[in-house]
Design an enzyme around this catalytic site. Structure first.
Site, mmCIF file in Angstrom:
data_model
loop_
_atom_site.group_PDB
_atom_site.id
_atom_site.type_symbol
_atom_site.label_atom_id
_atom_site.label_comp_id
_atom_site.label_asym_id
_atom_site.label_seq_id
_atom_site.Cartn_x
_atom_site.Cartn_y
_atom_site.Cartn_z
ATOM 1 N N LYS A 117 26.245 -4.533 -1.828
ATOM 2 C CA LYS A 117 27.563 -4.640 -1.783
ATOM 3 C C LYS A 117 28.047 -3.916 -0.676
ATOM 4 C CE LYS A 117 26.875 -3.717 -6.869
ATOM 5 N NZ LYS A 117 27.150 -2.624 -7.852
ATOM 6 N N ARG A 119 11.173 3.709 3.210
ATOM 7 C CA ARG A 119 11.043 2.546 4.463
ATOM 8 C C ARG A 119 12.357 1.954 4.893
ATOM 9 N NH1 ARG A 119 5.878 -0.968 4.496
ATOM 10 N NH2 ARG A 119 4.794 0.814 5.241
ATOM 11 N N ARG A 155 0.764 -1.082 -0.115
ATOM 12 C CA ARG A 155 0.139 0.143 0.006
ATOM 13 C C ARG A 155 0.902 1.365 -0.152
ATOM 14 N NH1 ARG A 155 -2.617 -3.823 1.803
ATOM 15 N NH2 ARG A 155 -0.793 -4.314 2.650
ATOM 16 N N THR A 156 1.722 1.429 1.021
ATOM 17 C CA THR A 156 2.495 2.596 1.060
ATOM 18 C C THR A 156 3.109 3.026 -0.235
ATOM 19 O OG1 THR A 156 2.761 2.038 3.377
ATOM 20 C CG2 THR A 156 3.977 3.879 2.691
ATOM 21 N N HIS A 195 5.265 5.710 11.547
ATOM 22 C CA HIS A 195 4.611 5.567 10.341
ATOM 23 C C HIS A 195 3.684 6.709 10.113
ATOM 24 C CE1 HIS A 195 3.570 3.859 6.456
ATOM 25 N NE2 HIS A 195 3.176 2.729 6.768
HETATM 26 N N1 CP Z 1 -0.076 -0.256 6.008
HETATM 27 C C1 CP Z 1 1.119 -0.242 5.158
HETATM 28 O O1 CP Z 1 2.161 0.301 5.586
HETATM 29 O O2 CP Z 1 1.079 -1.320 4.373
HETATM 30 P P1 CP Z 1 2.354 -1.699 3.650
HETATM 31 O O3 CP Z 1 3.288 -2.256 4.357
HETATM 32 O O4 CP Z 1 1.762 -2.708 2.477
HETATM 33 O O5 CP Z 1 2.802 -0.599 2.964
#
Ligand code: CP
Length: 310
Positions: free
Chosen positions: A80, A101, A51-52, A129
């Site tokens: 590497k 991320r 999603r993110t 998050h």
């Molecule tokens: N909610 C969320 O962060 O989903 P993903 O890990 O799929 O990005």
């Protein structure tokens, strides 16, 4: 550090949160707006995501910008031995904004210290998050008509769940009452309970996901027990299936109750809940597109009021 970076939800004020929600509403009504013409955004995902990453990339595409990046760090020079510092400095040469991320807590903050390019934290380990929180707030506002005075029940992995940590902090402005439902191994960390105490936020802790807790809730925020955060797989096996929501458990819940989940889910929400009008997790994920369009504009200093006039 670029002051338009978004690393922790505590980086932004109540006023900024409300402005982002207002702008998310604008993008929900006008998702295709070519205001990122000539801009390039990097999505650097050192941890898996559906999603993110895809909602950020869709957000950039719908706003007319371009995306570069990776979804699997093993295909990059970090495999590497390239350091995070060097990767961020290199990518900064190419783009206007970095969305990242990383599995390490503090990685996004560290990135802000090695570049002047704005950084958006798309999740750092078990820490924060903040963009998920913006879509959670937008979902809560859309379904409840307010963010104020709500009873929010957080269920499952409250120890490693970065989404609940960010949401808890963001709700400080809106007088929430929290129910924390978790086993001893996964209960809300002391630092977040101390935060609640300091801010005068009411909360109670529960081991049972009882009817009383469910029926008092305006929002139930389910979470996945995250296998990837455990060093001892036996510990994970012990706790992975402790909390499961089934449709019948919602029979006497409030009319305005909505079930949220950042997703992905495993077993914590039975599929028989999906057709209940109180299930909102798929719409919640859709709201991520609009919230992230608003967040990208903030990071790039794009004034939505000017955009609306054009
Ligand atoms: N909610 C969320 O962060 O989903 P993903 O890990 O799929 O990005």
């Amino acid at each position: 550090m670029n002051s338009n970076s978004l690393v922790s939800i505590s980086d932004i004020s109540k006023e900024e949160i409300l402005r982002l929600l207002e702008n998310a509403r604008y993008f929900e009504e006008n998702p295709n707006h070519k205001i990122l013409d000539g801009k390039v955004v990097a999505t650097l995902f050192f941890e898996p995501s559906t999603r993110t990453r895809l909602s950020f990339e869709t957000a950039v595409n719908r706003l007319g910008g371009r995306v570069i990046g990776f979804s699997d760090a093993s295909t990059t020079s970090s495999s590497k031995g390239e350091t995070l510092k060097d990767t961020i400095k290199m990518v900064s040469n190419y783009v206007d904004l970095i969305v990242m991320r990383h599995y390490l807590e503090g990685a996004a903050r560290y990135a802000t210290e090695v570049t002047d390019t704005p950084i958006i934290n798309a999740g750092d380990g078990a820490h924060q998050h903040p963009t998920q929180t913006m879509l959670d707030l937008y979902s809560i506002y859309k379904t409840q008509g307010t963010l104020d005075n709500l009873t929010i029940t957080m269920v499952g992995d409250l120890k490693y769940g970065r989404t609940v940590h960010s949401l808890l902090m963001a709700m400080q402005y809106f007088n929430p009452t929290f129910n924390f439902v978790a086993c001893d191994e996964l209960k809300m960390p002391a630092e977040y309970k101390e935060f609640c105490d300091k801010k005068g936020i009411k909360y109670t802790e529960h081991k049972d996901f009882s009817q009383e807790v469910i029926n008092s809730s305006d929002i139930i925020y389910m979470t996945r027990v995250q296998r990837e955060r455990f060093t001892d797989i036996m510990e994970y096996e012990k706790v992975k299936n402790l909390y499961n929501l089934h449709n019948a458990m919602l029979d006497n819940s409030k009319d305005n109750l909505r079930i949220l989940h950042p997703l992905p889910r495993v077993t914590e929400i039975d599929q028989d809940v999906d057709d209940n009008p109180k299930a909102y997790y798929f719409q919640q994920a859709q709201n991520g597109l609009y919230a992230r369009q608003a967040i990208i504009c903030r990071a790039l200093n794009i004034d939505i009021k000017e955009v609306q006039k054009s």
